[in-house]
Write an enzyme that holds these catalytic residues in place. Structure first.
Site, short mmCIF file in Angstrom:
data_model
loop_
_atom_site.label_atom_id
_atom_site.label_comp_id
_atom_site.label_asym_id
_atom_site.label_seq_id
_atom_site.Cartn_x
_atom_site.Cartn_y
_atom_site.Cartn_z
N HIS A 176 -2.43 -4.44 18.70
CA HIS A 176 -1.82 -3.99 17.44
C HIS A 176 -1.01 -2.71 17.68
O HIS A 176 -1.47 -1.80 18.38
CB HIS A 176 -2.92 -3.75 16.39
N CYS A 190 0.87 -1.19 0.00
CA CYS A 190 0.00 0.00 0.00
C CYS A 190 0.91 1.24 0.00
O CYS A 190 2.13 1.12 0.15
CB CYS A 190 -0.88 -0.01 1.24
N GLU A 212 -0.44 -0.14 15.93
CA GLU A 212 -1.13 1.12 15.56
C GLU A 212 -2.09 1.57 16.68
O GLU A 212 -2.12 2.74 17.05
CB GLU A 212 -1.92 0.92 14.26
N ASN A 234 -3.73 -6.83 8.77
CA ASN A 234 -4.63 -6.56 7.63
C ASN A 234 -4.77 -7.78 6.74
O ASN A 234 -5.83 -8.02 6.16
CB ASN A 234 -4.20 -5.30 6.87
N CYS A 286 -8.70 3.02 6.35
CA CYS A 286 -8.09 3.66 5.19
C CYS A 286 -8.71 3.14 3.89
O CYS A 286 -9.13 1.98 3.80
CB CYS A 286 -6.57 3.52 5.23
N SER A 336 0.52 -10.44 10.08
CA SER A 336 0.02 -9.17 9.54
C SER A 336 -1.48 -9.06 9.79
O SER A 336 -2.27 -9.87 9.31
CB SER A 336 0.32 -9.10 8.04
N HIS A 387 5.58 -7.12 6.91
CA HIS A 387 5.39 -8.48 7.44
C HIS A 387 5.78 -9.52 6.42
O HIS A 387 4.96 -10.29 5.95
CB HIS A 387 3.94 -8.66 7.87
#
Ligand code: SF4
Length: 281
Positions: A124, A13, A126, A220, A190, A218, A40
């Site tokens: 996480h 991304c 974030e 996501n 996002c 990972s 990752h």
């Protein structure tokens, strides 16, 4: 030979691309350290290590004074940033702009309402980074089930981890709305995450089996895999050797989708492996 269909959103991304670019630029002057892997993917992390970009596995204590440290796209908690500043480290901030925006919205909502919900995963990086902006004012909710247990109140704010599943976020917001008079909701998921999820839904309708490629750690990629297996026969893989003949038996259309930190080189290798295995059927 089977037909391979790839998601339009394969590969890195924009946030990960930016972080790698900044890391490569900074590493030209010597070693640069990250607190956890920059992406990752073990193969790429090893390649970066050979190019002076070294993962110190999340511990600022392992970083010596005066070192150069890269903040990954997830961002880091404020107290860790402070600790690095106190050690006179040179900080290269590669926090994704979309994560930065979520951090800012969280701080604003925390000041306004005193309590903010973050729909996401507590552990996480974030989410830890976001919450650190206003300690004790953030409450993490993994989904609607946990939101149902929240006592009612007057006003609150709610945001999402940027890579969370949209359906889970909205279902959680729905539960919170029932309990508060005023809810200020910001959809901080996002756009790139949303596109990957939406594209996967379309892809799943066209294929007999799905390979979701990305790190097993990972977040996501895990979310994509969760979605993928609800819609089709799906496998979460990291490397080509995980593609097995049994997974391809009798399949004509094979789908590939990736997480946000999966390099295109791996996708190409996986494609070749599938071609090889289906050719010899
Ligand atoms: S997934 Fe979205 S928020 Fe996360 S790093 Fe990539 S662009 Fe940024």
């Amino acid at each position: 030979m089977a037909k391979i269909l790839k998601s339009c959103y394969c590969g890195f991304c924009s946030g990960v691309t930016l972080a790698i670019k900044k890391a490569r630029k900074a590493s030209a002057g010597g070693n640069i350290y990250t607190l956890g892997p920059i992406i990752h993917n073990p193969q790429v992390v090893e390649n970066l290590r050979r190019n002076n970009i070294i993962d110190q596995s999340g511990s600022p204590a392992k970083i010596s004074s005066g070192s150069c440290v890269l903040i990954r796209s997830h961002g880091i908690p404020l107290h860790i940033e402070k600790e690095l500043e106190n050690k006179n480290c040179r900080i290269v901030d590669a926090t994704c702009p979309k994560v930065k925006k979520a951090q800012e919205i969280f701080s604003r909502l925390a000041e306004r309402y005193g309590r903010v919900f973050i729909v996401g995963k507590k552990t996480h990086p974030e989410v830890k980074g976001i919450i650190s902006r206003a300690p004790r004012k953030g409450i993490v909710l993994p989904g609607p089930k946990e939101a149902k247990k929240i006592p009612s109140g007057k006003k609150t704010g709610i945001i999402a981890q940027t890579t969370y599943r949209r359906e889970v976020f909205f279902a959680t917001v729905f539960e919170i709305i029932k309990k508060f008079d005023v809810v200020e909701m910001h959809n901080t998921i996002c756009q790139e995450t949303i596109c990957r999820q939406e594209e996967l839904k379309k892809l799943a309708k066209k294929v007999d089996v799905l390979f979701i490629v990305g790190g097993k750690n990972s977040s996501n990629t895990k979310r994509l895999f969760e979605l993928g297996r609800e819609l089709a026969d799906a496998y979460h893989i990291e490397i080509p050797s995980e593609v097995l003949p049994s997974q391809l038996k009798g399949r004509e259309n094979i789908g590939i989708a990736t997480g946000a930190s999966t390099p295109m080189e791996i996708v190409e290798e996986i494609e070749k492996k599938i071609q090889k295995l289906t050719k010899s059927k």
